[in-house]
Design an enzyme around this catalytic site. Structure first.
Site, PDB file in Angstrom:
ATOM      1  N   LYS A 192     -18.832  -7.176 -18.939  1.00 45.16           N
ATOM      2  CA  LYS A 192     -18.031  -7.691 -20.055  1.00 45.16           C
ATOM      3  C   LYS A 192     -18.526  -9.073 -20.460  1.00 45.16           C
ATOM      4  CE  LYS A 192     -13.809  -9.700 -19.186  1.00 45.16           C
ATOM      5  NZ  LYS A 192     -13.684 -11.054 -19.751  1.00 45.16           N
ATOM      6  N   ASN A 193     -18.698  -9.950 -19.463  1.00 44.34           N
ATOM      7  CA  ASN A 193     -18.986 -11.343 -19.783  1.00 44.34           C
ATOM      8  C   ASN A 193     -20.448 -11.585 -20.158  1.00 44.34           C
ATOM      9  OD1 ASN A 193     -16.310 -11.961 -19.559  1.00 44.34           O
ATOM     10  ND2 ASN A 193     -16.450 -12.708 -17.451  1.00 44.34           N
ATOM     11  N   CYS A 208      -4.475 -14.211 -22.776  1.00 45.59           N
ATOM     12  CA  CYS A 208      -3.490 -13.939 -21.738  1.00 45.59           C
ATOM     13  C   CYS A 208      -3.035 -15.281 -21.210  1.00 45.59           C
ATOM     14  CB  CYS A 208      -4.116 -13.110 -20.626  1.00 45.59           C
ATOM     15  SG  CYS A 208      -5.545 -13.917 -19.908  1.00 45.59           S
ATOM     16  N   ARG A 228      -6.481 -22.010 -22.436  1.00 46.15           N
ATOM     17  CA  ARG A 228      -6.937 -23.216 -21.748  1.00 46.15           C
ATOM     18  C   ARG A 228      -7.545 -24.165 -22.768  1.00 46.15           C
ATOM     19  NH1 ARG A 228      -9.152 -18.800 -19.022  1.00 46.15           N
ATOM     20  NH2 ARG A 228     -11.358 -19.000 -19.469  1.00 46.15           N
ATOM     21  N   ASP A 279     -12.569 -14.600 -10.437  1.00 47.41           N
ATOM     22  CA  ASP A 279     -12.144 -13.300 -10.966  1.00 47.41           C
ATOM     23  C   ASP A 279     -11.871 -12.278  -9.863  1.00 47.41           C
ATOM     24  OD1 ASP A 279     -12.429 -14.359 -13.501  1.00 47.41           O
ATOM     25  OD2 ASP A 279     -14.512 -13.720 -13.673  1.00 47.41           O
ATOM     26  N   ARG A 306      -8.871  -4.419 -21.439  1.00 47.63           N
ATOM     27  CA  ARG A 306      -9.705  -5.472 -22.010  1.00 47.63           C
ATOM     28  C   ARG A 306     -11.032  -5.588 -21.267  1.00 47.63           C
ATOM     29  NH1 ARG A 306      -6.968 -11.031 -21.942  1.00 47.63           N
ATOM     30  NH2 ARG A 306      -9.074 -11.490 -22.642  1.00 47.63           N
TER      31      ARG A 306
HETATM   32  C1  EPZ Z   1     -15.643 -17.562 -17.889  1.00 45.64           C
HETATM   33  O1  EPZ Z   1     -14.524 -18.184 -18.499  1.00 45.64           O
HETATM   34  C2  EPZ Z   1     -15.302 -16.100 -17.827  1.00 45.64           C
HETATM   35  N1  EPZ Z   1     -15.089 -15.598 -19.167  1.00 45.64           N
HETATM   36  C3  EPZ Z   1     -14.054 -15.909 -16.988  1.00 45.64           C
HETATM   37  O2  EPZ Z   1     -13.814 -14.547 -16.897  1.00 45.64           O
HETATM   38  C4  EPZ Z   1     -14.295 -16.497 -15.600  1.00 45.64           C
HETATM   39  O3  EPZ Z   1     -13.092 -16.409 -14.867  1.00 45.64           O
HETATM   40  C5  EPZ Z   1     -14.719 -17.943 -15.718  1.00 45.64           C
HETATM   41  O4  EPZ Z   1     -15.850 -18.058 -16.591  1.00 45.64           O
HETATM   42  C6  EPZ Z   1     -15.077 -18.559 -14.392  1.00 45.64           C
HETATM   43  O5  EPZ Z   1     -16.132 -17.825 -13.811  1.00 45.64           O
HETATM   44  C7  EPZ Z   1     -16.093 -15.245 -19.916  1.00 45.64           C
HETATM   45  O6  EPZ Z   1     -17.267 -15.321 -19.551  1.00 45.64           O
HETATM   46  C8  EPZ Z   1     -15.768 -14.676 -21.254  1.00 45.64           C
HETATM   47  P1  EPZ Z   1     -14.581 -21.986 -17.870  1.00 45.64           P
HETATM   48  P2  EPZ Z   1     -14.621 -19.594 -19.143  1.00 45.64           P
HETATM   49  O7  EPZ Z   1     -14.742 -22.597 -19.202  1.00 45.64           O
HETATM   50  O8  EPZ Z   1     -16.028 -19.888 -19.448  1.00 45.64           O
HETATM   51  C9  EPZ Z   1     -11.602 -25.752 -17.812  1.00 45.64           C
HETATM   52  C10 EPZ Z   1     -12.427 -12.695 -16.808  1.00 45.64           C
HETATM   53  O9  EPZ Z   1     -11.413 -12.321 -16.195  1.00 45.64           O
HETATM   54  N2  EPZ Z   1     -12.041 -26.063 -19.169  1.00 45.64           N
HETATM   55  O10 EPZ Z   1     -15.738 -21.981 -16.930  1.00 45.64           O
HETATM   56  O11 EPZ Z   1     -13.645 -19.656 -20.253  1.00 45.64           O
HETATM   57  C11 EPZ Z   1     -10.746 -24.507 -17.792  1.00 45.64           C
HETATM   58  O12 EPZ Z   1      -9.407 -24.800 -18.097  1.00 45.64           O
HETATM   59  C12 EPZ Z   1     -12.523 -14.079 -17.312  1.00 45.64           C
HETATM   60  O13 EPZ Z   1     -13.388 -11.966 -17.097  1.00 45.64           O
HETATM   61  C13 EPZ Z   1     -11.621 -27.209 -19.770  1.00 45.64           C
HETATM   62  O14 EPZ Z   1     -10.858 -27.986 -19.204  1.00 45.64           O
HETATM   63  O15 EPZ Z   1     -14.119 -20.505 -18.018  1.00 45.64           O
HETATM   64  C14 EPZ Z   1     -10.948 -24.022 -16.385  1.00 45.64           C
HETATM   65  O16 EPZ Z   1     -10.061 -24.665 -15.513  1.00 45.64           O
HETATM   66  C15 EPZ Z   1     -11.296 -14.876 -17.186  1.00 45.64           C
HETATM   67  N3  EPZ Z   1     -12.043 -27.499 -21.043  1.00 45.64           N
HETATM   68  C16 EPZ Z   1     -12.363 -24.477 -16.030  1.00 45.64           C
HETATM   69  O17 EPZ Z   1     -12.716 -25.436 -17.009  1.00 45.64           O
HETATM   70  C17 EPZ Z   1     -12.866 -26.669 -21.717  1.00 45.64           C
HETATM   71  O18 EPZ Z   1     -13.205 -26.971 -22.861  1.00 45.64           O
HETATM   72  C18 EPZ Z   1     -13.410 -23.388 -16.027  1.00 45.64           C
HETATM   73  O19 EPZ Z   1     -13.314 -22.632 -17.200  1.00 45.64           O
HETATM   74  C19 EPZ Z   1     -13.304 -25.489 -21.096  1.00 45.64           C
HETATM   75  C20 EPZ Z   1     -12.874 -25.201 -19.814  1.00 45.64           C
END
Ligand code: EPZ
Length: 422
Positions: free
Chosen positions: A24-25, A119, A124, A310, A403
């Protein structure tokens, strides 16, 4: 909205082969990347899941023509007319919609999109994305319902992520490919989907160095579009692979997970082995069975290659069956332990320690209940809990599971699970 639910009768041992779909990702990043091309982009091994359908809808809405060219294969083509507004009611349904904003901005000079959601954990902050675009010369306006970003010209800059972000890394990488000058992304994420994407872009004329390490350098093409010379093959979904390995460790009687890449799961595999789980593997398969005695171990979620967040909820379900106590420490997300009350209603003994840690006392026998998926990964963890519980469970809000998992019930039925979609 669909109101389907899963009815699951637990307690059956699972046995046989289960095939892993494309990630997916990874699919959710190559689809937006198709905007950087002057040629059609062929993509193979696309999982047929709701988030991918939504991304396809968004692309179509801004002018892409998307054609099916085989089972799980698409060809995406953009002409001259490209819209800059990501449709609100689609984009706000899944957080990954923000990845599309990077290429739209790079190609059209502006982009408008709503607050991305999806969700509970999808809502975030996106400050990192905004900081990156601003640094590259864009102006950001926040309106009541979302963001308007404009940049006549994106300039390559030296940018350090204050927190590691997977989609942040990918989105800024995609923005930088067409920019003017050199971009350096420091403290970048290392997830395998990132080098996979970069490798394909490089074969198509991009200049990206260091993807898969924490410093990525991109020499922008200065607006020149890329040309796809071959199809992109979506890599196997490592999260799905991990889910089935964990499921196998709970109730597997030799489950073979095929079409996967075990190299992307070495941390989980090492952890399972330390719990007494016997694992065999080849280049693209892993097999697993439930051990006589499953021991317990603490985990702390981390960015790749650490223990992936995840798989945190499925791992907690595993620990409800292990002998001893374990502490689950979620360090990546807030609010990703919100499923424990439901597991406790099923008979688990999980105590919150603070907002990021819970203590699991195992083993416990679980009983079937009615439960509702809060997000896709916890939703799947509920399916796992229901598969081991005595009696019938009903899992609601399975749109969340759809999803990210293609026809999960049919694939679980094949390995002996009693699960029905109604
Ligand atoms: C990616 O999310 C994945 N999604 C997530 O998969 C996965 O859990 C996550 O990486 C961690 O491996 C996709 O690839 C589409 P982050 P991402 O930005 O990139 C904070 C699933 O179930 N943050 O690395 O959105 C945020 O709040 C999903 O498949 C900020 O503060 O995650 C979090 O605490 C869910 N400001 C941390 O960073 C920002 O602008 C990491 O989030 C962006 C993020």
């Amino acid at each position: 909205m669909e109101m389907a639910e899963f009815v699951i009768n637990g307690g059956r041992k699972l046995k046989g082969e289960i095939k892993i779909m494309g990630a997916k990702n990874s699919a959710l990043k190559i689809l937006p990347a198709s905007l950087l091309f002057s040629t059609p982009v062929k993509i193979k091994n696309i999982p047929l899941i709701e988030d991918v359908f939504r991304m396809r809808d968004l692309l179509t809405d801004i002018g892409a023509s998307v054609k099916e060219i085989g089972e799980r294969s698409l060809e995406v083509r953009f002409g001259r007319e490209i819209g800059s507004n990501l449709k609100k009611d689609i984009a706000e349904r899944f957080r990954a919609s923000i990845v599309l904003a990077g290429p739209v901005l790079a190609r059209t000079g502006r982009v408008s999109f709503p607050f991305p959601g999806g969700c509970v954990i999808g809502k975030r902050p996106i400050d990192i994305f905004l900081d990156g675009w601003k640094k590259m010369g864009a102006t950001v306006r926040e309106s009541g319902s979302g963001f308007d970003i404009a940049a006549k010209r994106l300039s390559g800059k030296d940018f350090t992520f204050k927190n590691i972000s997977v989609t942040g890394t990918e989105t800024l990488m995609l923005s930088a490919v067409l920019a003017h000058g050199k971009t350096i992304l420091r403290n970048a994420a290392l997830e395998p989907e990132i080098p996979s994407l970069a490798e394909f872009l490089n074969k198509s004329g991009a200049k990206i160095k260091g993807a898969g390490t924490s410093t990525i350098e991109i020499i922008g093409t200065g607006g020149k579009l890329l040309k796809a010379r071959r199809a992109f093959e979506v890599i196997p979904d490592r999260i799905e692979t991990g889910d089935f390995l964990i499921l196998g460790a709970i109730i597997g009687d030799n489950i073979k997970v095929t079409d996967c890449n075990p190299e992307h799961l070495t941390t989980l595999i090492a952890m399972l082995e330390s719990l007494g789980v016997k694992i065999k593997m080849g280049k693209n398969w892993v097999s697993v069975s439930r051990p006589k005695i499953l021991s317990s171990s603490d985990i702390k979620t981390k960015e790749y290659p650490g223990f992936v967040t995840d798989l945190q909820a499925p791992y907690t379900v595993l620990m409800t069956q292990a002998h001893g106590e374990s502490i689950i420490f979620e360090t990546v997300f807030d609010g990703r332990l919100n499923y424990i009350d439901d597991l406790n209603r099923m008979g688990a003994k999980i105590t919150p320690l603070d907002t990021h840690r819970v203590l699991v006392h195992g083993p416990t026998s679980l009983r079937g209940r009615e439960i509702e998926s809060p997000d896709l990964r916890a939703g799947l963890a509920f399916v796992m809990a229901a598969l081991i519980a005595k009696g019938e469970s009903i899992v609601k809000n399975i749109y969340q599971i759809d999803r990210g998992y293609e026809k999960i019930e049919e694939r679980l039925q094949k390995i002996g699970a009693d699960i029905k979609r109604i």
